[in-house]
Design an enzyme around this catalytic site. Structure first.
Site, PDB file in Angstrom:
ATOM      1  N   GLY A  44       1.014  -1.075  -0.030  1.00 31.17           N
ATOM      2  CA  GLY A  44       0.223   0.001  -0.016  1.00 31.17           C
ATOM      3  C   GLY A  44       0.691   1.613  -0.131  1.00 31.17           C
ATOM      4  N   ASP A  73      -2.768  -2.551  10.569  1.00 32.99           N
ATOM      5  CA  ASP A  73      -3.284  -3.230   9.167  1.00 32.99           C
ATOM      6  C   ASP A  73      -3.150  -4.477   9.226  1.00 32.99           C
ATOM      7  OD1 ASP A  73      -3.851  -3.099   6.548  1.00 32.99           O
ATOM      8  OD2 ASP A  73      -1.919  -2.608   6.117  1.00 32.99           O
TER       9      ASP A  73
END
Length: 710
Positions: free
Chosen positions: A135, A260
């Site tokens: 990401g 995350d």
């Protein structure tokens, strides 16, 4: 579920994060496991399996084989790093552009690698190629020429023109410099390098190469190989999470939040699991930095109150669900777990279902309070899962409850007041100021307990327990009410929303008052709060039996007994319920499974003999006689039980006809059985405590004696 398990990273949130709750310390007990060696083809039975399960090894992967031939970001994963909208997508039959400007906000984007094979950074790191994309940046494989040409990974920004992404990368560098844990990827260096593509200085993190396979890739490969599932075996999935929870607890202990957690970020290499990609890590007290996470895993409160230890626990629960069974975690189940009807596995393993429900509770304060707390309960759930799979008990010590204080239901009946006295008690918190005093206190008088050096929560809970045991349940509930009710100025000493013990004691009070229906609700709440514990399940079995729900009672007793043979009351309960349901064979089987190391082994053997005497056949009678013959019991007890066996045999013969075989040296004929019963009754008469009892037994002997011509 779609082919890819990972999801696009969410854009930065403008809402400040908060961390209003305490952080945990590193898990150091049951999740640490025990070091026992496994087979050559399986990994060692150590921490990764919590000492309970063998997990297949993942061979170390040759770094050169991991380099991508054609590195590119798939169109489905191209999103603007500023507004989160789709960019670089195909249109009118034309492929999407890998560089350009977001049509929504005008922000520049670029998904091209910034390093080329052969490029050397910092006069030290020689690039071989791209490994993967995440990401926040590309991952490159490189050789560290300054340190024995070791393999390293370089991580740079995916979009170096974005200020938030750059800030996140700098934050990652700052946090990673402080992190030192065997289950977290090691950081070697931080460098800057001028990109040949954009002529800009780009930040790179130099980290160890972890040559294994991500959990996400494992699941994807299973699906591609046509194994008929989209998940890992449940025990393996739990073992992986148990291995990585200490790393998460370590981060919380040093004031960091991971934010995350997902299967993509766990790498299994040989005999170790590594947590990678700390790009979303932030400090607990950081209320301003952009928040990164993954849709489907991220806690629902992130947009309002921000990340916390509880939101990390939520991501672990969601990730464990994804690893364990296929479900639409981005669609209709984005903000909830599927039901047991939707996923049969959750019905087969109800404790696992309860654990997931608590970890992903919409209310953050009702989740597990720490990684250690979750690991402790998850270890108990793993023991249950394995015991249900192969029938081998997996006992374990509890930090939440004492062992059974005494056995109940051994004589064949269920006394609810006896149960309330016998069930395990909640353990005293060692952090309580009066813990040492309570450990040596011998008084069972409430007023004596009130003279403790300090009237702490644990002392008052002991008073509650003593009042229940004395039968004064109303006083106990009043005392409990003062503990859990807030005052005008202060919070309650014991918050029932966060502490399960008030429900436990309310359940005991209801049992003592013979209100099993009310008790069932309280114990069910305790079971949901500590799903890895056996004590509330044993209590639920009692309540279900008392209200007449024999199917549920059998299930609870079975679960406790199969997991841990120390809970002998569960064996007697299961046998009792099985007999009530007409399953005599199961009752005998359970009673015979009580180990010879148990103090209740002999009572269980005696109960097994009696259980075999119901509506039985000749073979059962012969087996009961042989079992009784092998018992080492006193003469009076042996004679009494022999009489019961012969009485059952006599009734069988008179209802049917003579059969083959012998019972206690008596042939299965009316004549032989009458003689055997006469001898037992006359022997019992010699043991009679009163003249009346002796006369009654002699009369029975005379009545059963076979008629003769003399």
């Amino acid at each position: 579920m779609s082919e890819e398990l990972d999801l696009p990273e969410t854009g930065p949130s403008t809402a400040p994060g908060t961390a209003p709750w305490s952080v945990s310390q590193e898990v150091s007990r049951s999740a640490s496991g025990r070091a026992r060696r496994g087979s050559a083809r399986s990994m060692s039975r150590g921490r990764l399996g919590a000492g309970l399960v063998e997990v297949p090894r993942v061979p170390y992967r040759d770094p050169k084989t991991a380099v991508l031939e054609n590195p590119e970001v798939p169109e489905a994963k191209r999103f603007c790093s500023k507004c989160g909208k789709k960019v670089g997508r195909a249109k009118d039959g034309k492929q999407g552009r890998v560089e350009g400007f977001c049509p929504q906000c005008g922000h520049a984007y670029s998904f091209t690698p910034k390093l080329e094979p052969g490029e050397v950074l910092h006069d030290q790191y020689g690039v071989l190629g791209c490994l993967a994309h995440g990401g926040l940046g590309w991952l490159y494989l490189a050789l560290d020429h300054a340190v024995s040409d070791r393999w390293v990974v370089l991580k740079g920004l995916l979009d170096s023109g974005d200020a938030d992404a750059m800030a996140a990368a700098l934050a990652e560098r700052r946090f990673l410099a402080e992190v030192e844990h065997p289950n977290i990827v090691k950081i070697h260096n931080f460098i800057r390098h001028e990109s040949k593509v954009s002529d800009k200085l780009v930040e790179y993190i130099v980290m160890e190469y972890v040559g294994g396979e991500s959990i996400k890739d494992m699941i994807t490969h299973r699906r591609r190989e046509g194994r008929g599932d989209e998940a890992l075996p449940l025990a393996q999935a739990i073992a992986y999470v148990l291995e990585i929870l200490p790393a998460l607890g370590y981060l919380h202990g040093v004031g960091l939040l991971y934010c995350d957690f997902k299967p993509d970020n766990m790498i299994h290499t040989e005999e170790q699991l590594k947590l990678i990609d700390l790009g979303a890590v932030r400090r607990v007290d950081d209320h301003h930095s952009p928040i990164y996470g993954t849709v489907g895993y991220q806690a629902p409160e992130i947009g309002t109150i921000g990340p916390s230890v509880f939101s990390d626990i939520y991501t672990v629960g969601r990730a464990l669900a994804v690893m364990s069974f296929p479900f639409d975690f981005r669609g209709k189940c984005k903000d909830r777990l599927p039901t047991a009807d939707e996923v049969p596995l959750l019905g087969r393993y109800p404790s696992f279902h309860r654990l997931l429900l608590r970890a992903t509770n919409p209310n953050p304060e009702l989740r597990f309070c720490s990684a250690e707390d979750m690991a402790e309960q998850l270890t108990g759930v793993l023991r249950e899962v394995l015991a249900l799979e192969d029938g081998v008990p997996r006992p374990g010590l509890s930090r939440q409850f004492t062992p059974e204080r005494r056995r109940f239901g051994v004589e064949g009946s269920l006394d609810l007041r006896e149960v309330a006295l016998a069930l395990p008690a909640p353990s005293v918190s060692t952090s309580d100021a009066a813990a040492s005093w309570l450990a040596t206190a011998t008084t069972s008088d409430p007023e004596g307990l009130r003279k403790a050096p300090e009237l702490t929560v644990e002392v008052r809970l002991r008073i509650v327990r003593v009042l229940i045991e004395s039968g004064d349940t109303q006083a106990a509930l009043r005392e409990l009410g003062t503990l859990t009710a807030p005052s005008m100025f202060d919070e309650p000493e014991l918050d029932p929303a966060e502490d399960w013990r008030p429900d436990w004691y309310r359940g005991l009070a209801a049992l003592t008052d013979e209100r099993p229906g009310d008790a069932l609700g309280f114990f069910d709440a305790v079971c949901s709060a500590v799903p890895g514990e056996a004590a509330p399940k044993l209590a639920l079995g009692v309540c279900a039996e008392a209200v007449g729900d024999l199917t549920a009672a059998a299930a609870w007793y079975e679960l406790v007994w199969r997991t841990d043979h120390a809970y002998v009351s569960a064996a007697f309960g299961l046998a009792r319920v099985s007999l009530a349901c007409g399953d005599r064979a199961r009752a005998v089987e359970v009673l015979l499974s009580v180990p010879d190391t148990s103090s209740q082994h002999l009572p269980a053997q005696i109960a097994a003999v009696r259980a075999q005497l119901g509506d039985c056949g000749a073979e059962d009678l012969v087996a009961a006689g042989e079992r009784l013959h092998a018992l080492d019991i006193d003469v009076h007890s042996h004679t009494q039980l022999s009489a019961e066996v012969l009485e059952a045999a006599y009734h069988y013969v008179t209802r049917n006809q003579a059969a083959e075989g012998k019972v206690l040296d008596c042939a299965l004929s009316e004549h032989e059985l009458r003689l055997g019963l006469e001898r037992r009754y006359r022997t019992l008469a010699r043991f009679a405590a009163t003249p009346e009892e002796r006369i009654a037994l002699v009369d029975r002997a005379n009545a059963v004696r076979p008629r003769t011509l003399v």
